[in-house]
Design a protein around this motif. Structure first.
Motif, PDB file in Angstrom:
ATOM      1  N   ARG A 194       0.821  -1.208   0.158  1.00  0.00           N
ATOM      2  CA  ARG A 194       0.006  -0.081  -0.051  1.00  0.00           C
ATOM      3  C   ARG A 194       0.786   1.274   0.142  1.00  0.00           C
ATOM      4  NH1 ARG A 194      -3.634  -0.940   5.055  1.00  0.00           N
ATOM      5  NH2 ARG A 194      -1.487  -1.692   5.816  1.00  0.00           N
ATOM      6  N   HIS A 195       2.291   1.015   0.493  1.00  0.00           N
ATOM      7  CA  HIS A 195       3.044   2.392   0.510  1.00  0.00           C
ATOM      8  C   HIS A 195       3.925   2.402  -0.905  1.00  0.00           C
ATOM      9  CE1 HIS A 195       1.787   2.194   4.478  1.00  0.00           C
ATOM     10  NE2 HIS A 195       2.424   0.951   4.873  1.00  0.00           N
ATOM     11  N   HIS A 196       3.614   1.647  -1.658  1.00  0.00           N
ATOM     12  CA  HIS A 196       4.534   1.987  -3.001  1.00  0.00           C
ATOM     13  C   HIS A 196       3.575   1.449  -4.230  1.00  0.00           C
ATOM     14  CE1 HIS A 196       7.844   1.488  -5.863  1.00  0.00           C
ATOM     15  NE2 HIS A 196       8.411   1.911  -4.632  1.00  0.00           N
ATOM     16  N   PRO A 197       3.603   2.336  -5.327  1.00  0.00           N
ATOM     17  CA  PRO A 197       2.797   2.108  -6.187  1.00  0.00           C
ATOM     18  C   PRO A 197       3.059   1.011  -7.202  1.00  0.00           C
ATOM     19  CG  PRO A 197       4.359   3.680  -6.966  1.00  0.00           C
ATOM     20  CD  PRO A 197       4.543   3.422  -5.581  1.00  0.00           C
ATOM     21  N   THR A 198       4.236   0.269  -7.241  1.00  0.00           N
ATOM     22  CA  THR A 198       4.408  -0.844  -8.282  1.00  0.00           C
ATOM     23  C   THR A 198       4.939  -2.256  -7.266  1.00  0.00           C
ATOM     24  OG1 THR A 198       6.719  -0.044  -8.323  1.00  0.00           O
ATOM     25  CG2 THR A 198       5.057   0.491 -10.048  1.00  0.00           C
ATOM     26  N   ARG A 199       5.448  -1.886  -6.296  1.00  0.00           N
ATOM     27  CA  ARG A 199       5.977  -2.917  -5.294  1.00  0.00           C
ATOM     28  C   ARG A 199       4.896  -3.747  -4.747  1.00  0.00           C
ATOM     29  NH1 ARG A 199      10.198  -0.421  -1.687  1.00  0.00           N
ATOM     30  NH2 ARG A 199       8.384  -0.180  -0.440  1.00  0.00           N
ATOM     31  N   ARG A 200       5.211  -5.140  -4.680  1.00  0.00           N
ATOM     32  CA  ARG A 200       4.398  -6.063  -3.885  1.00  0.00           C
ATOM     33  C   ARG A 200       5.024  -6.553  -2.702  1.00  0.00           C
ATOM     34  NH1 ARG A 200       2.129  -4.730  -8.820  1.00  0.00           N
ATOM     35  NH2 ARG A 200       0.323  -5.820  -9.333  1.00  0.00           N
ATOM     36  N   ARG A 201       4.529  -7.306  -1.839  1.00  0.00           N
ATOM     37  CA  ARG A 201       5.113  -7.962  -0.498  1.00  0.00           C
ATOM     38  C   ARG A 201       4.371  -9.041  -0.104  1.00  0.00           C
ATOM     39  NH1 ARG A 201       2.455  -6.504   4.124  1.00  0.00           N
ATOM     40  NH2 ARG A 201       0.371  -5.140   3.816  1.00  0.00           N
ATOM     41  N   VAL A 202       4.932  -9.746   0.560  1.00  0.00           N
ATOM     42  CA  VAL A 202       4.355 -10.863   1.402  1.00  0.00           C
ATOM     43  C   VAL A 202       3.255 -10.365   2.255  1.00  0.00           C
ATOM     44  CG1 VAL A 202       4.585 -12.769   3.150  1.00  0.00           C
ATOM     45  CG2 VAL A 202       6.288 -12.546   1.007  1.00  0.00           C
ATOM     46  N   SER A 203       2.264 -11.004   2.032  1.00  0.00           N
ATOM     47  CA  SER A 203       0.938 -10.282   2.860  1.00  0.00           C
ATOM     48  C   SER A 203       0.161 -11.613   3.014  1.00  0.00           C
ATOM     49  CB  SER A 203       0.235  -9.382   2.114  1.00  0.00           C
ATOM     50  OG  SER A 203      -1.020  -9.072   2.498  1.00  0.00           O
ATOM     51  N   PRO A 204      -0.429 -11.632   4.480  1.00  0.00           N
ATOM     52  CA  PRO A 204      -1.287 -12.549   4.862  1.00  0.00           C
ATOM     53  C   PRO A 204      -2.703 -12.558   4.129  1.00  0.00           C
ATOM     54  CG  PRO A 204      -0.512 -11.668   6.774  1.00  0.00           C
ATOM     55  CD  PRO A 204      -0.042 -10.843   5.843  1.00  0.00           C
ATOM     56  N   SER A 205      -3.147 -11.458   3.612  1.00  0.00           N
ATOM     57  CA  SER A 205      -4.229 -11.027   2.721  1.00  0.00           C
ATOM     58  C   SER A 205      -4.090 -11.036   1.340  1.00  0.00           C
ATOM     59  CB  SER A 205      -5.010  -9.738   3.211  1.00  0.00           C
ATOM     60  OG  SER A 205      -3.781  -8.636   2.828  1.00  0.00           O
ATOM     61  N   GLY A 206      -2.836 -11.520   0.839  1.00  0.00           N
ATOM     62  CA  GLY A 206      -2.491 -11.518  -0.490  1.00  0.00           C
ATOM     63  C   GLY A 206      -2.907 -12.979  -1.122  1.00  0.00           C
ATOM     64  N   GLN A 207      -2.686 -12.958  -2.400  1.00  0.00           N
ATOM     65  CA  GLN A 207      -2.954 -14.273  -3.270  1.00  0.00           C
ATOM     66  C   GLN A 207      -2.000 -15.527  -3.007  1.00  0.00           C
ATOM     67  OE1 GLN A 207      -2.957 -11.978  -7.130  1.00  0.00           O
ATOM     68  NE2 GLN A 207      -5.074 -13.275  -7.364  1.00  0.00           N
ATOM     69  N   GLU A 208      -2.630 -16.599  -3.155  1.00  0.00           N
ATOM     70  CA  GLU A 208      -1.524 -17.681  -2.861  1.00  0.00           C
ATOM     71  C   GLU A 208      -0.447 -17.613  -3.742  1.00  0.00           C
ATOM     72  OE1 GLU A 208      -1.873 -22.561  -2.792  1.00  0.00           O
ATOM     73  OE2 GLU A 208      -2.802 -21.605  -4.367  1.00  0.00           O
ATOM     74  N   TRP A 230      10.922 -22.833  -9.908  1.00  0.00           N
ATOM     75  CA  TRP A 230       9.790 -23.189 -10.595  1.00  0.00           C
ATOM     76  C   TRP A 230       8.614 -22.887  -9.865  1.00  0.00           C
ATOM     77  CZ3 TRP A 230      13.167 -26.673  -8.980  1.00  0.00           C
ATOM     78  CH2 TRP A 230      12.753 -27.811  -8.050  1.00  0.00           C
ATOM     79  N   LEU A 231       7.537 -22.455 -10.319  1.00  0.00           N
ATOM     80  CA  LEU A 231       6.359 -21.912  -9.934  1.00  0.00           C
ATOM     81  C   LEU A 231       5.115 -22.849  -9.798  1.00  0.00           C
ATOM     82  CD1 LEU A 231       6.703 -18.252 -11.195  1.00  0.00           C
ATOM     83  CD2 LEU A 231       7.651 -19.429  -9.275  1.00  0.00           C
ATOM     84  N   ASP A 232       4.278 -22.714  -8.786  1.00  0.00           N
ATOM     85  CA  ASP A 232       2.831 -23.135  -8.933  1.00  0.00           C
ATOM     86  C   ASP A 232       1.955 -22.091  -9.285  1.00  0.00           C
ATOM     87  OD1 ASP A 232       3.644 -25.720  -8.475  1.00  0.00           O
ATOM     88  OD2 ASP A 232       3.055 -26.003  -6.356  1.00  0.00           O
ATOM     89  N   THR A 233       2.369 -21.043  -9.166  1.00  0.00           N
ATOM     90  CA  THR A 233       1.425 -19.986  -9.327  1.00  0.00           C
ATOM     91  C   THR A 233       2.289 -18.719  -9.960  1.00  0.00           C
ATOM     92  OG1 THR A 233       1.892 -19.155  -7.107  1.00  0.00           O
ATOM     93  CG2 THR A 233      -0.016 -20.200  -7.161  1.00  0.00           C
ATOM     94  N   GLY A 234       1.592 -17.826 -10.701  1.00  0.00           N
ATOM     95  CA  GLY A 234       2.426 -16.667 -11.185  1.00  0.00           C
ATOM     96  C   GLY A 234       2.108 -15.442 -11.012  1.00  0.00           C
ATOM     97  N   ARG A 235       2.158 -15.210  -9.729  1.00  0.00           N
ATOM     98  CA  ARG A 235       2.122 -13.697  -9.406  1.00  0.00           C
ATOM     99  C   ARG A 235       3.083 -12.860  -9.585  1.00  0.00           C
ATOM    100  NH1 ARG A 235      -2.876 -15.862  -8.673  1.00  0.00           N
ATOM    101  NH2 ARG A 235      -3.158 -17.140  -7.145  1.00  0.00           N
ATOM    102  N   THR A 236       2.714 -11.562  -9.801  1.00  0.00           N
ATOM    103  CA  THR A 236       3.712 -10.344 -10.413  1.00  0.00           C
ATOM    104  C   THR A 236       4.675 -10.477  -9.279  1.00  0.00           C
ATOM    105  OG1 THR A 236       1.781  -9.200 -11.364  1.00  0.00           O
ATOM    106  CG2 THR A 236       3.897  -7.813 -10.661  1.00  0.00           C
ATOM    107  N   HIS A 237       5.823 -10.304  -9.821  1.00  0.00           N
ATOM    108  CA  HIS A 237       7.187 -10.053  -8.979  1.00  0.00           C
ATOM    109  C   HIS A 237       7.355 -11.550  -7.990  1.00  0.00           C
ATOM    110  CE1 HIS A 237       7.113  -5.545  -9.596  1.00  0.00           C
ATOM    111  NE2 HIS A 237       6.973  -6.188 -10.686  1.00  0.00           N
ATOM    112  N   GLN A 238       6.672 -12.572  -8.203  1.00  0.00           N
ATOM    113  CA  GLN A 238       6.662 -13.610  -7.146  1.00  0.00           C
ATOM    114  C   GLN A 238       8.003 -14.001  -6.532  1.00  0.00           C
ATOM    115  OE1 GLN A 238       4.069 -16.810  -7.687  1.00  0.00           O
ATOM    116  NE2 GLN A 238       5.154 -18.251  -7.059  1.00  0.00           N
TER     117      GLN A 238
END
Length: 304
Positions: A194-208, A230-238
């Motif tokens: 929430r504090h940065h326009p492009t950055r993501r983070r590990v978050s309990p309320s985020g997507q798997e 290798w990934l089971d999911t494809g989140r942005t910047h995962q």
């Protein structure tokens, strides 16, 4: 056996389709969207043994089925010339080796110097006047194998197998520090910062978000580690977020705490594997490194 005949794609009905109807092939075998299936039906884009197909008659193995896949379309993607490396191409699929510092797709109407636009130029230069379709994406500074579809039905099938995690993408990352575990799984949900326009983070309320990794090589002099992921999911910047969370940010990834000792985040999509949507063949693409100066040293792409 399959082959292209002008704008039509011709297939000898395989044994496994014996007794199934064209309706069932679209719905169950290809799981094509209802709207696209309706278009093929209403616009008479399927022929059986040379005549307009009855969609509800059981097919016979060895008989000739034809689909109108390659007709010209109104081009909606502006072509952009850029020299690109093709890893695999046929009438349905295009796999390219994405260079760094280029967006996968336009982010606004003025953004036309993207890989999608370059793929469109490549198609038109080869006389294929259809819109290329993006299947997945890589971050602007990430390099490596990326797949596009060359017509609507291929795009729909590839989208579906991507969602079902049947397109396997293997990455190599160069991370700071030496990992305690030589292999493991990072299962941490990812959400927006929430504090940065492009950055993501590990978050309990985020997507798997699930990343598997294996250490390939350690450089004790530079205090860095080469890691296969290798990934089971494809989140942005995962991958970038997960290794930063472990305390091992990617080299060059200043957004997530990496040091700028490379001119981009050290992440490369080194291998891409999928079952071809029409031939059923296994497609495996390896993406050579293109960085100058070299980021990934003494790694054999073809042994990953």
């Amino acid at each position: 056996m399959t082959e292209r005949k002008g704008d039509w794609w011709q297939i000898a009905v395989p044994e496994k389709w014996e007794g199934k109807t064209i309706e069932e092939i679209f719905r169950s075998e290809w799981e094509a969207p209802k709207k696209l299936t309706h278009t093929f039906r209403m616009e008479k884009k399927v022929r059986y043994e040379g005549t307009e197909a009855n969609w509800n008659v059981p097919l016979t193995a060895g008989k000739r089925l034809e689909l109108l896949l390659f007709q010209e379309e109104e081009i909606l993607v502006p072509p952009y010339y850029r020299d690109i490396e093709i890893l695999y191409e046929d009438d349905h699929v295009l796999v390219m080796n994405k260079p760094p510092f280029i967006n996968t797709h336009p982010n606004d109407k003025d953004d036309v110097e993207t890989l999608l636009n370059a793929a469109q130029f490549h198609m038109q230069a080869n006389g294929e006047m259809r819109n290329v379709r993006q299947v997945h994406r890589l971050d602007r500074d990430t390099t490596g194998a990326i797949v596009f579809a060359k017509h609507a039905l291929a795009g729909a099938i590839l989208d579906r197998i991507l969602v079902k995690r049947e397109i396997k993408r293997t990455y190599i990352a160069l991370v700071h520090g030496l990992l305690k575990q030589k292999k493991g799984t990072i299962n941490k949900p990812v959400g927006r910062d929430r504090h940065h326009p492009t950055r993501r983070r590990v978050s309990p309320s985020g997507q798997e978000a699930i990343t598997h990794y294996q250490v390939l090589k350690e450089d004790y002099t530079q205090h860095v580690t080469y890691v296969k992921c290798w990934l089971d999911t494809g989140r942005t910047h995962q991958i970038r977020i997960h290794f930063s969370h472990l305390g091992h940010p990617l080299v060059g990834d200043v957004l997530y705490g990496g040091k700028p000792i490379a001119d981009r985040q050290a992440l490369h999509a080194i291998k891409l594997e999928f079952t071809h949507p029409f031939t059923g063949e296994k497609v495996v693409c390896f993406a050579p490194f293109t960085d100058e100066p070299v980021i990934f040293k003494d790694i054999d792409v073809y042994q990953i």
